[in-house]
Design a protein around this motif. Structure first.
Motif, mmCIF file in Angstrom:
data_model
loop_
_atom_site.group_PDB
_atom_site.id
_atom_site.type_symbol
_atom_site.label_atom_id
_atom_site.label_comp_id
_atom_site.label_asym_id
_atom_site.label_seq_id
_atom_site.Cartn_x
_atom_site.Cartn_y
_atom_site.Cartn_z
ATOM 1 N N GLN A 1 -3.474 4.140 6.282
ATOM 2 C CA GLN A 1 -4.291 5.317 6.002
ATOM 3 C C GLN A 1 -3.764 6.538 6.761
ATOM 4 O O GLN A 1 -3.660 7.639 6.219
ATOM 5 N N LEU B 1 -4.922 -1.586 7.462
ATOM 6 C CA LEU B 1 -5.645 -0.531 6.746
ATOM 7 C C LEU B 1 -5.574 0.791 7.510
ATOM 8 O O LEU B 1 -5.268 1.846 6.929
ATOM 9 N N GLN C 1 -7.653 -5.031 9.312
ATOM 10 C CA GLN C 1 -8.148 -3.698 9.718
ATOM 11 C C GLN C 1 -7.024 -2.848 10.296
ATOM 12 O O GLN C 1 -6.947 -1.644 10.030
ATOM 13 N N LEU D 1 -4.627 1.736 -1.284
ATOM 14 C CA LEU D 1 -5.347 1.645 -0.014
ATOM 15 C C LEU D 1 -6.806 1.277 -0.247
ATOM 16 O O LEU D 1 -7.367 0.415 0.453
ATOM 17 N N PHE E 1 -7.025 -2.406 -1.314
ATOM 18 C CA PHE E 1 -6.873 -3.299 -0.153
ATOM 19 C C PHE E 1 -8.179 -3.384 0.628
ATOM 20 O O PHE E 1 -8.609 -4.472 1.047
ATOM 21 N N LYS E 2 -8.806 -2.255 0.830
ATOM 22 C CA LYS E 2 -10.060 -2.231 1.578
ATOM 23 C C LYS E 2 -11.142 -3.040 0.877
ATOM 24 O O LYS E 2 -11.848 -3.839 1.509
ATOM 25 N N ILE F 1 0.866 -1.193 0.000
ATOM 26 C CA ILE F 1 0.000 0.000 0.000
ATOM 27 C C ILE F 1 0.895 1.233 0.000
ATOM 28 O O ILE F 1 1.461 1.612 1.022
#
Length: 341
Positions: free
Chosen positions: A75, A71, A68, A24, A27-28, A18
């Motif tokens: 982020q 992520l 999670q 990003l 990936f989510k 990422i």
């Protein structure tokens, strides 16, 4: 089979690169969203043998938490890296630039000083509209119908309503105070006024006035003189001389012009005092009984005095300024002379 899929997805989550917002979002959508791979594995738990469901559920939760956390961490890193560095490009070896102090306008300074002087002897401040009607500007103040001030050559009338005009003096505020307040009245009315005059070193079509009014029982001309003596000496100094010359105003009787010694030439004569050594700063007198009656005050019971002066004229004398136009030209060189005062 499900255990193998969990292990495979765990490796994919850990290996997924990422580096930007697009990756990003990918990936989510692939792992964390409701339609992602991890959510699909949760749907397969019902096909697992009952004795294995607890173990499968624990491993799936660990996988979900792993995805999670990755992520959220990436982020936050991307958001921080996209924030501009406010210190970039600054040379910290340069000497600092000192803060420049602003200057209060000399008219504002004089206005505030005048108000403070009169507040010490019981005057309060009253204000009113700059657009006025004929009654408050002329009729209530005893101006006859044929008075020159009612002509367009002297007054700015509003074209859409001939009964409305830009006030020519702040006496309009005094009329409003007398209409709505019972004596005793002791008030000061500072404000901007307008007259149709040619602009020069000594005159302007827009300028500032302050007018005082005192109404009570047994008010005399001596009370007026004592008040103005006090004001002039407080503002200009104890050695300032003052004189009263008989005059006429529609709203006062008797009336007088107020002169003081010229502070620019010290009485020797200059263009401001026209070589006389004296400068007129305003007019004054006892309030005409007709004005009191027009405003609903019994002239048999009450009397009073009124006075009016130009703030520009007083400021010119106080700071020895020889051209009235400097107050409205906003020349920084002129305004900087009052910095820190």
């Amino acid at each position: 089979m499900l255990f193998e899929n969990i292990k495979r997805l765990t490796q994919e989550v850990e290996a997924f690169e990422i580096e930007n917002k697009e990756q990003l979002e990918a990936f989510k959508n692939t792992f964390v969203s409701r339609k992602g791979s991890i959510a699909a594995l949760f749907d397969e738990i019902k096909t697992v043998a009952p004795e294995l469901r607890k173990q499968v559920g624990q491993e799936l939760n660990q996988l979900k938490q792993l995805a999670q956390q990755k992520l959220d961490a990436r982020q936050e890193e991307l958001e921080q890296s996209s924030t501009p560095d406010v210190l970039a490009g600054l040379d910290f070896t340069l000497p600092p630039v000192p803060n420049a102090l602003g200057a209060r306008h000399p008219l504002a300074r004089t206005r505030e000083q005048i108000i403070r002087i009169f507040e010490r002897i019981g005057f309060n401040v009253s204000e009113g509209p700059e657009m006025e009607d004929d009654w408050h500007n002329f009729s209530a103040l005893n101006f006859p119908d044929n008075h020159p001030a009612r002509d367009m050559q002297d007054t700015f009338f509003l074209s859409k309503n001939p009964d409305m005009l830009l006030r020519t003096h702040t006496s309009t505020v005094q009329v409003r105070v007398m209409e709505h307040q019972k004596p005793p009245i002791r008030t000061l009315s500072p404000g901007r006024v307008f007259r149709n005059e040619a602009i020069s070193a000594r005159a302007h079509c827009m300028f500032h006035q302050f007018e005082g009014l005192y109404i009570d029982r047994n008010v005399s001309f001596k009370d007026l003189k004592d008040t103005l003596y006090y004001f002039v000496q407080e503002l200009f100094g104890q050695d300032t001389k003052i004189r009263f010359r008989p005059s006429f105003f529609p709203f006062t009787e008797p009336s007088a012009e107020i002169d003081i010694t010229c502070h620019i030439c010290k009485g020797k004569g200059c263009n401001i005092c026209k070589g006389s050594g004296w400068v007129e700063i305003g007019g004054a007198g006892m309030v005409d009984p007709n004005v009191l009656e027009n405003c609903g005050i019994d002239s048999q019971e009450f009397s009073g005095f009124a006075f009016g002066m130009g703030i520009e004229r007083i400021t010119m004398l106080k700071y020895q300024i020889k051209d009235l136009r400097l107050f409205t030209e906003n020349d920084v060189r002129f305004l900087r002379q009052f910095t820190g005062m």
